[in-house]
Design an enzyme around this catalytic site. Structure first.
Site: not given
Length: 150
Positions: A118-120
């Site tokens: 989850p780089c968001h």
């Protein structure tokens, strides 16, 4: 959210990309379409559950295809809990290179398993939204889905 492309080898998911994303591999011309592939079916099911609000974690580990530093960054991103965020500065520290903030950001942008790693959930200084390979509207949407206030 738009269309996604999932890529798997025989036993593992190795890519999850937005079709209009910044870092979609050029090798995609050699890929073959196989909607019955068990890894892809499992990934699709997990993504559907996530978007329906029924899943907060994924069972797919970060990609093993990257530099040692990229892999460390992706492993640390994968540890960020659902609904929480950290900064690029904190990410660099967790990856063992506290002064490599820009490099951590670059590695984040090269994350081959968007959403699942989850780089968001990585934000800029003071909670600024920062960048996102899939585009800022998608990043905002994913954070909203997780009830993150930005």
């Amino acid at each position: 959210m738009g269309d996604l492309i999932m890529v798997a080898n025989e036993s593992e998911l190795i890519g999850l990309y937005f079709t209009e994303g910044e870092h979609l591999p050029v090798s995609r011309k050699a890929w073959t379409l196989d909607p019955r592939h068990p890894v892809l079916k499992k990934a699709a099911k997990e993504l559907q559950e996530y978007f329906a609000g029924k899943r907060t974690t994924f069972t797919f580990p970060p990609s093993a295809y990257g530099t040692d530093f990229q892999k460390r960054v992706w492993e640390e991103i994968a540890k960020i809990p659902f609904g929480e965020t950290i900064t690029y500065s904190e990410l660099a520290k967790r990856a063992g290179k506290p002064k490599a903030i820009r490099a951590a950001g670059t590695a984040t942008g090269r994350n081959p398993l968007s959403i699942m790693v989850p780089c968001h959930r990585v934000l800029g200084k003071h909670g600024a939204i920062g960048g996102y390979g899939g585009g800022l509207p998608r990043k905002r949407h994913l954070l909203k889905l997780e009830n993150v206030k930005i």
